[in-house]
Design an enzyme around this catalytic site. Structure first.
Site, PDB file in Angstrom:
ATOM      1  N   ARG A  70      88.637  30.561   2.823  1.00  0.00           N
ATOM      2  CA  ARG A  70      87.264  30.434   2.302  1.00  0.00           C
ATOM      3  C   ARG A  70      87.158  31.212   0.999  1.00  0.00           C
ATOM      4  O   ARG A  70      87.121  32.440   1.003  1.00  0.00           O
ATOM      5  CB  ARG A  70      86.269  31.002   3.305  1.00  0.00           C
ATOM      6  CG  ARG A  70      84.821  31.059   2.807  1.00  0.00           C
ATOM      7  CD  ARG A  70      83.853  31.114   3.951  1.00  0.00           C
ATOM      8  NE  ARG A  70      84.132  29.973   4.804  1.00  0.00           N
ATOM      9  CZ  ARG A  70      83.650  28.756   4.620  1.00  0.00           C
ATOM     10  NH1 ARG A  70      82.808  28.518   3.640  1.00  0.00           N
ATOM     11  NH2 ARG A  70      84.002  27.765   5.410  1.00  0.00           N
TER      12      ARG A  70
ATOM     13  N   ASP B   7      82.541  20.766 -11.583  1.00  0.00           N
ATOM     14  CA  ASP B   7      82.524  21.501 -10.316  1.00  0.00           C
ATOM     15  C   ASP B   7      83.220  20.616  -9.287  1.00  0.00           C
ATOM     16  O   ASP B   7      82.613  19.707  -8.719  1.00  0.00           O
ATOM     17  CB  ASP B   7      81.082  21.815  -9.902  1.00  0.00           C
ATOM     18  CG  ASP B   7      81.036  22.611  -8.602  1.00  0.00           C
ATOM     19  OD1 ASP B   7      82.100  22.753  -7.952  1.00  0.00           O
ATOM     20  OD2 ASP B   7      79.940  23.090  -8.234  1.00  0.00           O
TER      21      ASP B   7
END
Ligand code: PLP
Length: 426
Positions: free
Chosen positions: A243, A208
């Site tokens: 985003r 991640d």
């Protein structure tokens, strides 16, 4: 392309005429960004090019499926945008496959669970209070409710990842997936070691990279892509895009991950955001961006070193990345008070648990600071020294009241900096 249009999608005057309340929010938020120091490690200032793609008519289009295989007509133009985004992501990260449809970092992470795990199966990941993330198996997240999470931490003396613990837990629990990465890890991660552990127990190795992928894109730190089965990331942190989220993976996992994103986890992709991701990946391939990524790290190392000189200790002794985690126990201030005092003086940062934190998460013994935004504004080594002394003054002697003399004095220093290095210069 030569413009023959007068309308592309964004029209501030029209918004202002119809909805001055929201138009005011847009303007006052821009004012807030410009007037303070943005030191939230997960934030950045994306470019007008990225924001333009976000504010476009591509938002209207339904395009469930993937380029060339959609469930809706009329996808010829958005297919071009998604194909560009995919090709650029593969090129930027040297990846075999990319999926650019995740709505966010958390959605990209969901796809990893969806592709590789059944409910009740085991994942091994870093614990949240040691620097991990909510989506890595915490009890309040789908990941901890539906899956069996085992967590590793850091070595007490070094505050670095405890690789021996990772290895021992992997051997004991034989997890389906092993995850590296988190939200408050200031140091580089040993991907080779994780890969070897995953291979030994036959686990999928997932990185991640939400926080540090921008540093990888700028080739300022080593890449996890050659080592991991799948790398998920956000596009709005150091990377400086819209985003959103995305993932890259080995070809052998492409079909499983594509199916996990759609139709398993998401509906229609946000084509305006995908176009903005394509713009962002192109930006990240430039020499200017590579220099930016290096400057982000040099700045955070200087900020951490200057804070240490002033008696505020960075955990692990410093940083290799865009963020530093600061232990405030030595100066007797909680993370919560430090955040409020800094905020009152125009310095935006967040309280953060440090490894083995004796405080509850909503109080915390630390703060996290990052340099992506101030580096985008063009600040460098000298400014980091100034910022360190402003933080120190606000945190040790300041007050949560913006009218307190110390808040005012620090704010004057902040104003001097942001006047010289404005965000979104006019
Ligand atoms: C920020 C972050 C996420 C979540 O990203 P969102 O876009 O907020 O969903 C996931 N993992 C890590 C490690 C993060 O830092």
């Amino acid at each position: 392309m030569v413009h023959d249009q007068t309308f592309y999608g964004s029209d501030f005057d029209a918004l202002n005429a119809f909805d001055p309340d929201i138009a005011d929010v847009l303007l006052s938020e821009l004012g807030r960004i410009r007037s303070g120091l943005q030191l939230i490690a997960s934030e950045n200032l994306s470019s007008p090019a990225v924001l333009t793609a976000l504010g476009s008519t591509l938002s209207n289009k339904y395009a469930e499926g993937y380029p060339g295989r959609r469930y809706y007509g009329g996808c010829s133009e958005v297919d071009k945008a998604e194909t560009l985004a995919i090709d650029r992501a593969k090129e930027l990260f040297g990846a075999e496959h990319a999926n650019v449809q995740a709505h966010s970092g958390a959605s990209a992470n969901q796809a990893v669970y969806g592709a590789f795990m059944k409910p009740g199966e085991k994942i091994l990941a870093m614990s949240l209070p040691m620097g991990g993330h909510l989506t890595h198996g915490t009890k309040v997240s789908f990941s901890g409710k539906w899956f069996d999470a085992v967590h590793y931490g850091v070595v007490k003396e070094t505050e670095n990842i405890d690789y021996d613990e990772v290895e021992a837990l992997a051997r004991e629990h034989r997890p389906k997936v092993i995850c590296a990465g988190g939200s408050a890890i200031p140091r580089l991660i040993d991907f080779e070691r994780f890969r070897a552990i995953a291979d030994e127990v036959g686990a999928i190795f997932w990185v991640d990279a939400a926080h540090f992928i921008g540093l990888v894109a700028g080739k300022a730190i080593p890449s996890p892509v050659p080592h991991a089965d799948v790398v998920t990331f956000t596009t709005h942190k150091v990377l400086r895009g819209p985003r959103s989220g995305a993932l890259v993976c080995k070809q052998e996992h492409a079909a499983a991950l594509d199916k996990a994103i759609f139709p398993m986890m998401q509906g229609g992709p946000q084509m305006h955001t995908i176009a903005a991701k394509a713009v962002n990946f192109k930006e990240a391939m430039t020499p200017e961006y590579a220099q930016y990524a290096k400057d982000v790290i040099a700045n955070s190392q200087q900020l951490a070193a200057s804070l240490l000189e002033l008696g505020i200790r960075p955990t692990t002794g410093g940083t290799d990345t865009h963020l530093a985690l600061l232990d405030l126990q030595g100066i007797g201030v909680t993370g919560r008070d430090a955040e409020a005092r800094a905020d009152a003086a125009g310095i935006v940062l967040n309280k953060n648990a440090i490894p083995f934190d004796p405080q509850k998460a909503n109080i915390a013994s630390g703060i996290r600071v990052g340099t992506p935004s101030v580096t985008t504004q063009g600040m460098g080594i000298e400014q980091m020294k100034t910022i360190a002394s402003l933080i120190h003054r606000a945190v040790t002697e300041g007050d949560a009241d913006p009218d307190h003399p110390v808040s005012q004095e620090v704010r004057a220093g902040v104003t001097e900096l942001v006047d010289r290095f404005p965000a979104y210069p006019r």
